[in-house]
Design an enzyme around this catalytic site. Structure first.
Site, PDB file in Angstrom:
ATOM      1  N   ASP A 160       9.434 -10.928  -1.130  1.00  0.00           N
ATOM      2  CA  ASP A 160       8.893  -9.530  -1.481  1.00  0.00           C
ATOM      3  C   ASP A 160       9.502  -8.788  -0.482  1.00  0.00           C
ATOM      4  OD1 ASP A 160       7.161  -7.980  -3.196  1.00  0.00           O
ATOM      5  OD2 ASP A 160       6.197  -7.540  -1.094  1.00  0.00           O
ATOM      6  N   GLU A 206      15.917  -0.567  -2.450  1.00  0.00           N
ATOM      7  CA  GLU A 206      16.680   0.352  -1.551  1.00  0.00           C
ATOM      8  C   GLU A 206      17.559   1.156  -2.561  1.00  0.00           C
ATOM      9  OE1 GLU A 206      17.413   1.337   1.773  1.00  0.00           O
ATOM     10  OE2 GLU A 206      18.530   2.842   0.360  1.00  0.00           O
TER      11      GLU A 206
HETATM   12  C1  BGC Z   1       6.013  -6.074  -5.348  1.00  0.00           C
HETATM   13  C2  BGC Z   1       4.999  -5.295  -5.777  1.00  0.00           C
HETATM   14  C3  BGC Z   1       4.081  -5.127  -4.557  1.00  0.00           C
HETATM   15  C4  BGC Z   1       4.777  -4.573  -3.588  1.00  0.00           C
HETATM   16  C5  BGC Z   1       4.027  -4.674  -2.190  1.00  0.00           C
HETATM   17  C6  BGC Z   1       6.767  -5.227  -4.627  1.00  0.00           C
HETATM   18  O1  BGC Z   1       7.672  -4.863  -4.446  1.00  0.00           O
HETATM   19  O2  BGC Z   1       6.956  -6.781  -6.343  1.00  0.00           O
HETATM   20  O3  BGC Z   1       4.313  -5.739  -6.977  1.00  0.00           O
HETATM   21  O4  BGC Z   1       3.202  -4.197  -4.903  1.00  0.00           O
HETATM   22  O5  BGC Z   1       5.928  -5.160  -3.493  1.00  0.00           O
HETATM   23  O6  BGC Z   1       3.958  -5.994  -1.779  1.00  0.00           O
END
Ligand code: BGC
Length: 556
Positions: free
Chosen positions: A216, A288
């Site tokens: 993530d 980004e």
């Molecule tokens: C995930 C989102 C999340 C965020 C913060 C992301 O890009 O895919 O669902 O809210 O990261 O963790």
């Protein structure tokens, strides 16, 4: 939190692993809250996933990516982790996770989990300790900074979820950084102990048998130590790939709050850990908007960083004409010379693509066929194989804090997170017998798995056939790609691998179009779920149809 479970035996299948399986893999994304509820609390869980894994295996994908199921207060529905080594009781137990891995591997599916390393929940014991004083053992585990003399935040950084990226903490009398919710404090990766702990957590899950990670917000791990202000972006340079248009986050050029050079060193360390577990892979989510492709190139260069990055180009609101698809692919291949792409049209953060791009059934098939034919791995989001559109979620039913913040111009992410419709006749589409956490969309019931299973012409059968076709041709999975022609409503290209070439041409319009095979000895392959007509003058593609033709290059 102390975990007393013995170190688990790895739940990894025995026998030789193709270390390159991820190149060209089709990865099915499961959003656990909305997949299948097994204990009737209205929320999906790991046992529910196990119950439905056969559906996934039957599709013909290679792997699943499961969105976070770790312990969490669920303010960002699991992307706010309070214990990285445990399963949230809402989703089940570690035992359920082990059973899931076993079942998936038994069905030939790899398992990727979603590691959220950039930030934790504010309920994580680390943050509670860190905020308690300026000199505790974890004082520098998060990004703390003094207020400016006038009490305002240290700089102009903004949170993606709205407002300043800094939140005042009265206990420590300092601000802390959060790129998302105020309840998602940002970990300080400049602190060596944070890096060490994250590597240990990665090992913990690899030891449990996972086949890799979706990482993530992988470019958010480090921030500029000097906390320099981000410069403004000219309105014409704003790109809404990371945040919706209504969000002032798009007004800045994010030079300093993310994507810092130190990240490369950490990714190299993470890769070294993963290399101890052959056959594992990583997909980094690079949020980004200005330099996304360049960052992907850096993060996937060589073979000691990430395996793949998750590309945002086809997650945008802009309908991708044939010409635009070609542009994205050519630009990608020009910039990311060493890396391998991972494409997606839909996920748990964006409006489902059939709605976003206004695709009818035939157009959705053409675009799905295209996704499965271009060079790169692909992520398919649960429900995509059923042709689901974005669900309408009334304000009263809204769950996503992001949607509540920017309603009504941006309605948040609930519309793509409503439960899977398994059965047209069962209550709540067979997802749960209780009140579901988000309503099952009435219009989704007509697309339920039970109905599509019986209909040979359904979208579900189309996805199975197209994934099968892709599996049958290594060139489609692993090959190189040369664009032959592209215009608004058509695209054609050749994929090549190991002496086999596959010519692919797509009619992206509702009118018939003639198509010419390139020079050479091509044979039409009718194994794909598309139609082509042979006319006196050559080949004609009916509306939204495609043709695939093969030739060997090693026999001449
Ligand atoms: C995930 C989102 C999340 C965020 C913060 C992301 O890009 O895919 O669902 O809210 O990261 O963790």
């Amino acid at each position: 939190m102390v975990h007393l479970e013995p170190r688990p035996a790895p739940h990894r299948p025995a026998g030789p692993v193709d270390p390159d399986w991820w190149r060209g893999a089709a990865i099915y994304q499961i959003y656990p809250r909305s997949f299948q509820d097994s204990n009737n609390d209205g929320i999906g869980d790991l046992a529910g996933i196990i119950h439905r894994l056969e559906h996934v295996a039957k599709l013909g994908v290679d792997a699943i990516w499961i969105s976070p199921f770790f312990r969490s207060p669920m303010l960002d529905f699991g992307y706010d982790v309070s214990d990285y080594r445990d399963v949230d009781p809402m989703f089940g137990s570690l035992g359920d996770f082990d059973a899931l891995i076993d079942r998936a591997h038994g069905l030939g599916l790899k398992v990727l989990i979603d590691l959220v390393m950039s930030h934790t929940s504010d309920q994580h014991p680390w943050f509670k300790e860190s905020r308690s004083s300026r000199d505790n053992a974890r004082a520098d585990w998060y990004v703390w900074a003094d207020a400016k003399p006038d009490g305002s935040p240290p700089n102009n950084w903004l949170s993606i979820f709205g407002g300043s990226a800094w939140e005042w903490d009265g206990e420590r009398m300092q601000y802390y950084l959060h790129n998302f919710l105020t309840q998602q404090p940002d970990l300080n990766f400049h602190c060596a102990a944070v890096q060490e702990e994250m590597l240990r957590i990665s090992r913990y899950w690899l030891d449990r048998g996972v086949d890799g990670f979706r990482l993530d917000t992988v470019n958010f791990y480090f921030h500029d130590r000097q906390l320099r202000d981000n410069p403004p972006l000219a309105p014409e340079d704003r790109n809404e790939n990371t945040a919706p248009a209504v969000n002032p986050y798009n007004f800045q050029d994010h030079l300093y709050d993310k994507t810092q050079p130190e990240n490369i060193g950490f990714l190299r360390r993470l890769r070294a850990v993963m290399d101890d577990y052959p056959g594992t892979t990583s997909v980094g989510e690079v949020g980004e908007s200005q330099r996304g492709t360049q960052v992907q190139a850096e993060y996937t260069a060589g073979d000691d960083l990430l395996h793949m990055c998750y590309d945002f180009d086809f997650l945008s609101n802009v309908y991708p004409s044939g010409g635009q698809v070609a542009q994205v692919l050519e630009r990608y291949m020009r910039i990311v010379t060493e890396g391998w792409a991972c494409w997606a049209y839909s996920n748990h953060d964006v409006v489902r693509h059939t709605t976003r791009w206004g695709l009818g059934d035939a157009a959705a098939r053409a675009y799905a066929g295209l996704l499965m034919s271009i060079r790169g791995s692909v992520c398919l989001y649960q429900g995509e194989e059923l042709g689901l559109g974005e669900a309408y979620v009334a304000y009263e039913d809204l769950q996503d804090p992001y949607g509540k913040r920017f309603w009504p111009k941006f309605k948040g992410r609930d519309g793509c997170r409503t439960p899977m419709p398994w059965s047209a006749d069962a209550a709540h589409g067979g997802f749960t017998e209780a009140h579901p956490w988000l309503p099952v969309a009435m219009e989704h019931l007509g697309h339920a798995v039970s109905k599509q299973e019986r209909d040979p012409g359904s979208m579900l059968q189309f996805y199975r056939a197209m994934l099968g076709f892709r599996q049958a041709h290594a060139a489609l999975r692993k090959g190189g790609m040369t664009i032959v022609a592209a215009k608004d409503d058509a695209i054609s290209f050749v994929r090549d691998h190991d002496g086999e070439e596959v010519f692919c041409a797509f009619n992206l319009s509702d009118k018939p179009q003639d198509v010419a095979l390139p020079d050479g000895d091509w044979t039409i392959d009718r194994g794909a779920p598309f139609r082509v007509e042979e006319t006196a003058g050559g080949l004609r593609l009916p509306a939204w149809q495609a043709v695939f033709a093969l030739r060997r290059t090693d026999e001449t």
